[in-house]
Scaffold this motif. Structure first.
Motif, mmCIF file in Angstrom:
data_model
loop_
_atom_site.group_PDB
_atom_site.id
_atom_site.type_symbol
_atom_site.label_atom_id
_atom_site.label_comp_id
_atom_site.label_asym_id
_atom_site.label_seq_id
_atom_site.Cartn_x
_atom_site.Cartn_y
_atom_site.Cartn_z
ATOM 1 N N GLU A 1 30.955 26.557 -2.695
ATOM 2 C CA GLU A 1 29.567 26.474 -2.237
ATOM 3 C C GLU A 1 28.614 26.351 -3.423
ATOM 4 O O GLU A 1 27.628 25.624 -3.368
ATOM 5 C CB GLU A 1 29.222 27.698 -1.395
ATOM 6 N N GLU A 2 28.917 27.084 -4.496
ATOM 7 C CA GLU A 2 28.088 26.989 -5.698
ATOM 8 C C GLU A 2 28.286 25.638 -6.373
ATOM 9 O O GLU A 2 27.350 25.079 -6.932
ATOM 10 C CB GLU A 2 28.443 28.129 -6.667
ATOM 11 N N LYS B 1 49.770 33.189 1.722
ATOM 12 C CA LYS B 1 50.159 34.509 1.228
ATOM 13 C C LYS B 1 49.234 35.605 1.749
ATOM 14 O O LYS B 1 49.266 36.737 1.277
ATOM 15 C CB LYS B 1 50.173 34.498 -0.304
ATOM 16 N N ASN B 2 48.397 35.203 2.712
ATOM 17 C CA ASN B 2 47.471 36.136 3.362
ATOM 18 C C ASN B 2 46.512 36.806 2.375
ATOM 19 O O ASN B 2 46.085 37.945 2.583
ATOM 20 C CB ASN B 2 48.258 37.209 4.133
ATOM 21 N N GLN B 3 46.171 36.083 1.304
ATOM 22 C CA GLN B 3 45.219 36.613 0.322
ATOM 23 C C GLN B 3 43.815 36.140 0.716
ATOM 24 O O GLN B 3 43.242 35.236 0.099
ATOM 25 C CB GLN B 3 45.597 36.150 -1.089
ATOM 26 N N LEU B 4 43.294 36.768 1.740
ATOM 27 C CA LEU B 4 42.021 36.346 2.316
ATOM 28 C C LEU B 4 40.844 36.515 1.361
ATOM 29 O O LEU B 4 39.883 35.736 1.402
ATOM 30 C CB LEU B 4 41.765 37.107 3.620
ATOM 31 N N LEU B 5 40.900 37.536 0.517
ATOM 32 C CA LEU B 5 39.824 37.729 -0.461
ATOM 33 C C LEU B 5 39.792 36.576 -1.455
ATOM 34 O O LEU B 5 38.718 36.129 -1.879
ATOM 35 C CB LEU B 5 40.009 39.059 -1.198
ATOM 36 N N THR B 6 40.969 36.077 -1.831
ATOM 37 C CA THR B 6 41.044 34.934 -2.746
ATOM 38 C C THR B 6 40.495 33.679 -2.076
ATOM 39 O O THR B 6 39.765 32.897 -2.702
ATOM 40 C CB THR B 6 42.503 34.685 -3.183
ATOM 41 N N VAL B 7 40.821 33.500 -0.796
ATOM 42 C CA VAL B 7 40.298 32.357 -0.043
ATOM 43 C C VAL B 7 38.776 32.424 0.010
ATOM 44 O O VAL B 7 38.083 31.424 -0.212
ATOM 45 C CB VAL B 7 40.868 32.325 1.396
ATOM 46 N N ALA B 8 38.254 33.617 0.288
ATOM 47 C CA ALA B 8 36.798 33.809 0.358
ATOM 48 C C ALA B 8 36.146 33.516 -0.989
ATOM 49 O O ALA B 8 35.079 32.898 -1.052
ATOM 50 C CB ALA B 8 36.486 35.232 0.796
ATOM 51 N N ARG B 9 36.811 33.956 -2.069
ATOM 52 C CA ARG B 9 36.272 33.709 -3.408
ATOM 53 C C ARG B 9 36.232 32.207 -3.709
ATOM 54 O O ARG B 9 35.236 31.698 -4.227
ATOM 55 C CB ARG B 9 37.136 34.412 -4.454
ATOM 56 N N LEU B 10 37.309 31.525 -3.356
ATOM 57 C CA LEU B 10 37.365 30.083 -3.589
ATOM 58 C C LEU B 10 36.277 29.351 -2.805
ATOM 59 O O LEU B 10 35.612 28.451 -3.341
ATOM 60 C CB LEU B 10 38.743 29.545 -3.196
ATOM 61 N N GLU C 1 43.240 19.854 -5.945
ATOM 62 C CA GLU C 1 43.726 21.114 -6.521
ATOM 63 C C GLU C 1 43.138 22.316 -5.783
ATOM 64 O O GLU C 1 43.817 23.317 -5.557
ATOM 65 C CB GLU C 1 43.362 21.183 -8.011
ATOM 66 N N PHE C 2 41.881 22.198 -5.403
ATOM 67 C CA PHE C 2 41.229 23.264 -4.645
ATOM 68 C C PHE C 2 41.939 23.466 -3.309
ATOM 69 O O PHE C 2 42.207 24.601 -2.888
ATOM 70 C CB PHE C 2 39.751 22.925 -4.411
ATOM 71 N N SER C 3 42.242 22.379 -2.636
ATOM 72 C CA SER C 3 42.913 22.435 -1.339
ATOM 73 C C SER C 3 44.296 23.075 -1.458
ATOM 74 O O SER C 3 44.674 23.925 -0.644
ATOM 75 C CB SER C 3 43.045 21.015 -0.765
ATOM 76 N N LYS C 4 45.054 22.682 -2.472
ATOM 77 C CA LYS C 4 46.393 23.236 -2.688
ATOM 78 C C LYS C 4 46.327 24.740 -2.959
ATOM 79 O O LYS C 4 47.109 25.519 -2.415
ATOM 80 C CB LYS C 4 47.069 22.538 -3.866
ATOM 81 N N THR C 5 45.363 25.126 -3.805
ATOM 82 C CA THR C 5 45.222 26.539 -4.168
ATOM 83 C C THR C 5 44.807 27.381 -2.965
ATOM 84 O O THR C 5 45.338 28.479 -2.732
ATOM 85 C CB THR C 5 44.194 26.702 -5.304
ATOM 86 N N THR C 6 43.860 26.884 -2.196
ATOM 87 C CA THR C 6 43.396 27.602 -1.005
ATOM 88 C C THR C 6 44.521 27.742 0.016
ATOM 89 O O THR C 6 44.672 28.792 0.661
ATOM 90 C CB THR C 6 42.197 26.869 -0.361
ATOM 91 N N LYS C 7 45.323 26.703 0.150
ATOM 92 C CA LYS C 7 46.452 26.732 1.088
ATOM 93 C C LYS C 7 47.475 27.797 0.692
ATOM 94 O O LYS C 7 47.961 28.554 1.535
ATOM 95 C CB LYS C 7 47.124 25.356 1.141
#
Length: 215
Positions: free
Chosen positions: A108-109, A94-103, A83-89
């Motif tokens: 990492e946590e 959609k070029n939502q780089l801030l969302t990718v960074a947040r994920l 699910e993480f992989s699908k969401t990040t993709k």
């Protein structure tokens, strides 16, 4: 002849081989229920069994256990990772780089967790055979295993089923590094409940983000 046998029996390897041969002769062609013994009953009324010898565990179950052990080490089970992989993709497309960074930051946590409780419970589910699957224990059925996972998870988290009572059987499979069998306190009801809350909060966060960016 007897003297030779007595001498050979003093050799540990020979004695072990004889015992193994006798055991295989007794149980080799036996029906599945003969190889199992009762362990516990969940609050739902389902009875669970385990194999009297690790060698009897079907290869399909060993494969599942080994996979989940790796997930315990990485702190992320495959359902969550998918699910993480699908969401990040989706976010990246959609070029939502801030969302990718947040994920990525959340992941990492996540790997700082003590262990992944869902992977642990999947190991337990694979190790124990429910009463209605005894004859088909060697065949992996996702629907049945998912139901077992939920059943066992409920009792472990509310304390109806104590991890300590399963520790003897699990010592045969829990051999991973920093969450070793030497300290089962980390798998007690309170730590398990805490770890479960954290991983389920992570899963809900990923699901929420996926829904938001998919609109």
């Amino acid at each position: 002849m007897r003297k030779i046998l007595n001498i050979l029996c003093k050799i540990p390897a020979f004695r072990k081989a004889v015992i193994k041969y006798a055991f295989d002769v007794q149980y080799g062609d036996a029906k599945e229920q003969v190889k199992l013994e009762y362990r516990f009953t969940t609050t739902s009324g389902k009875r669970y069994y385990t194999y009297i010898k690790p060698d009897f565990i079907p290869i399909t179950r060993w494969n599942e256990i080994e996979t989940r052990l790796m997930e315990m080490q990485s702190r992320v089970n495959r359902e969550t990772l998918l699910e993480f992989s699908k969401t990040t993709k989706i976010a990246a497309e959609k070029n939502q780089l801030l969302t990718v960074a947040r994920l990525m930051g959340e992941l990492e946590e996540r790997i700082d967790l003590l262990y992944d409780p869902h992977a642990l419970i999947r190991i337990i589910s694979a190790l124990y055979i429910r009463e209605d699957q005894i004859e088909s224990a060697g065949v992996w059925n996702d629907r049945v295993e998912d139901a077992k996972f939920e059943d066992i998870k409920t009792d472990l988290i509310d304390g109806s089923l104590l991890f300590f009572s399963l520790s003897k059987d699990l010592m045969n499979v829990l051999t991973f590094s920093d969450t070793s069998t030497s300290d089962y306190e980390i798998f007690g009801t309170k730590p398990l409940k805490n770890q479960t809350k954290q991983v389920e909060a992570f899963d809900k966060m990923v699901t929420k983000i996926k829904e938001e960016i998919s609109r």
